[in-house]
Design an enzyme around this catalytic site. Structure first.
Site, PDB file in Angstrom:
ATOM      1  N   CYS A 141       0.823  -1.226   0.000  1.00  0.00           N
ATOM      2  CA  CYS A 141       0.000   0.000   0.000  1.00  0.00           C
ATOM      3  C   CYS A 141       0.849   1.266   0.000  1.00  0.00           C
ATOM      4  O   CYS A 141       0.346   2.348  -0.275  1.00  0.00           O
ATOM      5  CB  CYS A 141      -0.937   0.005   1.198  1.00  0.00           C
ATOM      6  SG  CYS A 141      -2.023  -1.420   1.224  1.00  0.00           S
TER       7      CYS A 141
ATOM      8  N   HIS B   1      -3.504   7.081   2.628  1.00  0.00           N
ATOM      9  CA  HIS B   1      -3.887   5.791   2.036  1.00  0.00           C
ATOM     10  C   HIS B   1      -5.259   5.385   2.560  1.00  0.00           C
ATOM     11  O   HIS B   1      -5.506   5.406   3.766  1.00  0.00           O
ATOM     12  CB  HIS B   1      -2.831   4.741   2.394  1.00  0.00           C
ATOM     13  CG  HIS B   1      -3.292   3.342   2.153  1.00  0.00           C
ATOM     14  ND1 HIS B   1      -3.839   2.940   0.954  1.00  0.00           N
ATOM     15  CD2 HIS B   1      -3.324   2.253   2.965  1.00  0.00           C
ATOM     16  CE1 HIS B   1      -4.175   1.662   1.036  1.00  0.00           C
ATOM     17  NE2 HIS B   1      -3.872   1.227   2.247  1.00  0.00           N
TER      18      HIS B   1
ATOM     19  N   ASN C 285     -10.250   0.030  -0.840  1.00  0.00           N
ATOM     20  CA  ASN C 285      -8.812   0.115  -0.574  1.00  0.00           C
ATOM     21  C   ASN C 285      -8.100  -0.362  -1.839  1.00  0.00           C
ATOM     22  O   ASN C 285      -8.150  -1.545  -2.163  1.00  0.00           O
ATOM     23  CB  ASN C 285      -8.492  -0.774   0.640  1.00  0.00           C
ATOM     24  CG  ASN C 285      -7.013  -0.829   0.973  1.00  0.00           C
ATOM     25  OD1 ASN C 285      -6.166  -0.567   0.116  1.00  0.00           O
ATOM     26  ND2 ASN C 285      -6.698  -1.212   2.197  1.00  0.00           N
TER      27      ASN C 285
HETATM   28  O1  UT7 Z   1      -4.151  -1.298   3.378  1.00  0.00           O
HETATM   29  C1  UT7 Z   1      -3.819  -2.139   4.427  1.00  0.00           C
HETATM   30  C2  UT7 Z   1      -4.599  -3.370   4.171  1.00  0.00           C
HETATM   31  N1  UT7 Z   1      -5.477  -3.850   5.175  1.00  0.00           N
HETATM   32  C3  UT7 Z   1      -6.225  -3.145   6.059  1.00  0.00           C
HETATM   33  O2  UT7 Z   1      -6.205  -1.959   6.182  1.00  0.00           O
HETATM   34  C4  UT7 Z   1      -7.138  -3.972   6.910  1.00  0.00           C
HETATM   35  C5  UT7 Z   1      -7.279  -3.517   8.333  1.00  0.00           C
HETATM   36  N2  UT7 Z   1      -8.315  -4.285   9.024  1.00  0.00           N
HETATM   37  C6  UT7 Z   1      -9.621  -4.086   8.778  1.00  0.00           C
HETATM   38  O3  UT7 Z   1      -9.985  -3.237   7.985  1.00  0.00           O
HETATM   39  C7  UT7 Z   1     -10.620  -4.910   9.561  1.00  0.00           C
HETATM   40  O4  UT7 Z   1      -9.921  -5.767  10.440  1.00  0.00           O
HETATM   41  C8  UT7 Z   1     -11.578  -5.766   8.658  1.00  0.00           C
HETATM   42  C9  UT7 Z   1     -12.530  -4.851   7.907  1.00  0.00           C
HETATM   43  C10 UT7 Z   1     -10.782  -6.599   7.655  1.00  0.00           C
HETATM   44  C11 UT7 Z   1     -12.404  -6.690   9.528  1.00  0.00           C
HETATM   45  O5  UT7 Z   1     -13.137  -5.926  10.471  1.00  0.00           O
HETATM   46  P1  UT7 Z   1     -13.105  -6.313  12.033  1.00  0.00           P
HETATM   47  O6  UT7 Z   1     -13.984  -5.370  12.718  1.00  0.00           O
HETATM   48  O7  UT7 Z   1     -11.656  -6.376  12.443  1.00  0.00           O
HETATM   49  O8  UT7 Z   1     -13.767  -7.738  12.008  1.00  0.00           O
HETATM   50  P2  UT7 Z   1     -13.204  -9.115  12.599  1.00  0.00           P
HETATM   51  O9  UT7 Z   1     -12.182  -9.698  11.684  1.00  0.00           O
HETATM   52  O10 UT7 Z   1     -12.831  -8.897  14.033  1.00  0.00           O
HETATM   53  O11 UT7 Z   1     -14.500 -10.025  12.539  1.00  0.00           O
HETATM   54  C12 UT7 Z   1     -15.653  -9.739  13.315  1.00  0.00           C
HETATM   55  C13 UT7 Z   1     -16.768 -10.700  12.924  1.00  0.00           C
HETATM   56  C14 UT7 Z   1     -16.326 -12.157  12.848  1.00  0.00           C
HETATM   57  O12 UT7 Z   1     -17.409 -12.966  13.273  1.00  0.00           O
HETATM   58  P3  UT7 Z   1     -17.443 -13.545  14.782  1.00  0.00           P
HETATM   59  O13 UT7 Z   1     -16.188 -14.353  14.944  1.00  0.00           O
HETATM   60  O14 UT7 Z   1     -17.499 -12.348  15.681  1.00  0.00           O
HETATM   61  O15 UT7 Z   1     -18.679 -14.366  14.767  1.00  0.00           O
HETATM   62  C15 UT7 Z   1     -16.099 -12.395  11.376  1.00  0.00           C
HETATM   63  O16 UT7 Z   1     -16.281 -13.739  10.997  1.00  0.00           O
HETATM   64  O17 UT7 Z   1     -17.236 -10.363  11.607  1.00  0.00           O
HETATM   65  C16 UT7 Z   1     -17.190 -11.533  10.776  1.00  0.00           C
HETATM   66  N3  UT7 Z   1     -16.904 -11.103   9.416  1.00  0.00           N
HETATM   67  C17 UT7 Z   1     -17.879 -10.747   8.548  1.00  0.00           C
HETATM   68  N4  UT7 Z   1     -19.214 -10.703   8.649  1.00  0.00           N
HETATM   69  C18 UT7 Z   1     -19.905 -10.266   7.570  1.00  0.00           C
HETATM   70  C19 UT7 Z   1     -15.684 -10.952   8.815  1.00  0.00           C
HETATM   71  N5  UT7 Z   1     -15.862 -10.518   7.571  1.00  0.00           N
HETATM   72  C20 UT7 Z   1     -17.198 -10.376   7.369  1.00  0.00           C
HETATM   73  C21 UT7 Z   1     -17.973  -9.933   6.272  1.00  0.00           C
HETATM   74  N6  UT7 Z   1     -19.325  -9.908   6.424  1.00  0.00           N
HETATM   75  N7  UT7 Z   1     -17.430  -9.552   5.105  1.00  0.00           N
END
Ligand code: UT7
Length: 333
Positions: free
Chosen positions: A119, A260, A290
Site C-alpha cells: 500500500c 492511504h 482500498n
Molecule cells: O491497506 C492495508 C490493508 N489492510 C487493512 O487496512 C485492513 C485492516 N483491518 C480491517 O480493515 C478490519 O480488520 C476488517 C474490515 C478486515 C475486519 O473488520 P473487524 O472489525 O476487524 O472484524 P473481525 O475480523 O474482528 O471479525 C468480526 C466478525 C467475525 O465474526 P465472529 O467471529 O465475531 O462471529 C467475522 O467472521 O465479523 C465476521 N466477518 C464478517 N461478517 C460479515 C468478517 N468478515 C465479514 C464480512 N461480512 N465480510
C-alpha cells in the site's frame, strides 16, 4: 548528468485511472455471506472498481494514469528519463510494468523499474523519484502507484475480499532550480518482522504454521485484519505527527492530508487522535475501496482536479501497508 547541485523537485502534473466496472456491496452479498450494512459499518466502503482481467490490469491502469499526468504537465513520454511503478500486482515478474509503460508512452530509453511496497507503493515511488532528481542524476521522473488487488483476491474469503478495489495514481516530477520547491520532507520505514499479517504466498512452504488451518490459495492475499488494524492506527498517527514535527508545520499550515484509504475506521481513529478537521483529511474509500498502491495517488489527483489543493499549498501524503511498511511525503505544490 553527473554534477550534484542543490535543486528542488516540482510536482508538474498528476493523473489517475480506475476501471469502469463497479462492484457494489450488494453484488458481494450475492457472492458470499456478508451484508451491505456490515461492510459499510466496518470499513466505510460502498463500492469499488474492478478490472476486467481480459483487457485491464496494472499495466493499462498505470499507463493511463501516467499519460494523464504527462498531459497535465504539458509533457510527453519522451521528456521523462525515469519511470517508477509502485505495485505488488504486476502482470508479469519480468518485464516490469514500468518497462512496458515506458514503451507504450514512447519514453524509451528512460530507465524504468517496479518497486514493491504494497500500500506504500505510491509514496515510496514518489520519495525515491524525488531523491533521484535531487541527487542530480535525473531531471524528470514519472511515478505511479497502481494495484489490481482483484487479481490477488480469494472471493471466498469474506474478511479480505470486501476491502479491495483496483486503481492507479501517477505524478510527474521535474527538477526545479529552487531547492525549497516541491518535496520538503520525506520518510520511509519498514518492519519485516510483521510480514505475515499481510502477504501473497506463491509457495505453500511460505505460509506460517499458525496460518495453515485456513484454506490456502496460492497467489491470493492473506491478511490478519485485526493485527493490520492495530498497526495502521498507531503508525498512521505517528507518521503524520513525525511529518509535522520534521517540517515545523502545524495542522493549520497543511491544506490536505492525503492518506492511504485502508479502512474508514482507521482513518477516522487517527484523524481524531491527532485533531485534524475532517475537511482536511478527505476520503474516497466509500467509492473506490482500498486500492493498495493506487489509493494515495488517486486521491491526490482527485483533490487537485477538484481544486481542494493547488499552487502554494502544502500537502502531507501518508501510507502504511504490507511489509510492514509506512511512509510520508510532504509537498509544497
Ligand atoms: O491497506 C492495508 C490493508 N489492510 C487493512 O487496512 C485492513 C485492516 N483491518 C480491517 O480493515 C478490519 O480488520 C476488517 C474490515 C478486515 C475486519 O473488520 P473487524 O472489525 O476487524 O472484524 P473481525 O475480523 O474482528 O471479525 C468480526 C466478525 C467475525 O465474526 P465472529 O467471529 O465475531 O462471529 C467475522 O467472521 O465479523 C465476521 N466477518 C464478517 N461478517 C460479515 C468478517 N468478515 C465479514 C464480512 N461480512 N465480510
Amino acid at each position: 548528468m553527473s554534477a550534484v547541485s542543490p535543486c528542488g523537485v516540482r510536482l508538474a502534473g498528476t493523473g489517475s485511472a480506475v476501471p469502469p466496472r463497479v462492484l457494489h456491496n450488494r453484488d458481494l452479498e450475492r457472492m458470499m455471506d456478508t451484508t451491505d450494512e456490515w461492510i459499510t459499518q466496518r470499513t466505510g466502503i460502498r463500492e469499488r472498481r474492478i478490472c476486467d482481467p481480459r483487457t485491464e490490469g496494472t499495466f493499462t491502469l498505470g499507463r493511463d494514469a501516467l499519460a494523464r499526468a504527462l498531459d497535465e504537465a504539458g509533457m510527453k513520454g519522451s521528456d521523462l528519463d525515469l519511470i517508477i511503478c509502485g505495485t505488488c500486482t504486476p502482470e508479469m515478474a519480468c518485464p516490469s510494468n514500468a518497462c512496458r509503460i515506458a514503451a507504450a508512452l514512447d519514453a524509451t530509453p528512460a530507465a524504468a523499474f517496479d518497486l514493491t511496497a504494497a500500500c506504500c507503493g505510491f509514496v515510496y515511488s514518489l520519495n525515491v523519484g524525488e531523491s533521484l532528481i535531487r541527487s542530480g542524476r535525473f531531471r524528470s521522473v514519472g511515478v505511479i502507484g497502481v494495484d489490481a488487488m482483484s487479481t490477488a483476491i480469494d472471493y471466498d474469503d469474506r474478511s479480505v475480499s470486501i476491502l479491495f478495489g483496483d486503481a492507479a495514481g501517477a505524478a510527474v516530477l521535474v527538477r526545479d532550480d529552487d531547492p525549497g520547491k516541491g518535496c520538503i520532507y520525506q520518510r520511509m520505514h519498514a518492519d519485516g518482522r510483521g510480514w505475515a499479517s499481510l502477504y501473497i504466498p506463491r509457495r505453500e512452504q511460505e505460509v506460517p504454521a499458525d496460518d495453515r488451518e485456513n484454506p490456502i490459495r496460492l497467489g491470493c492475499l492473506r491478511m490478519n485484519g485485526r493485527e493490520v488494524f492495530k498497526f495502521a492506527v498507531n503508525r498512521f498517527r505517528e507518521t503524520v505527527e513525525d511529518a509535522l514535527a520534521g517540517t515545523g508545520l502545524s495542522v493549520d499550515d497543511v491544506a490536505q492530508f492525503v492518506c492511504h484509504q485502508s479502512n474508514l475506521r482507521i482513518i477516522e481513529a487517527a484523524r481524531e487522535r491527532i485533531g485534524i478537521p475532517s475537511e482536511k483529511m478527505p476520503v474516497n474509500i466509500d467509492r473506490f475501496g482500498n486500492s493498495s498502491a493506487g489509493s494515495a495517488g488517486l486521491l491526490l489527483d482527485q483533490l487537485r482536479k477538484d481544486g481542494k489543493c493547488g499552487a502554494g499549498d502544502t500537502v502531507v501524503v501518508v501510507a502504511f501497508g504490507g511489509g510492514m511498511t509506512w511512509a510520508s511525503s510532504v509537498w509544497r505544490l
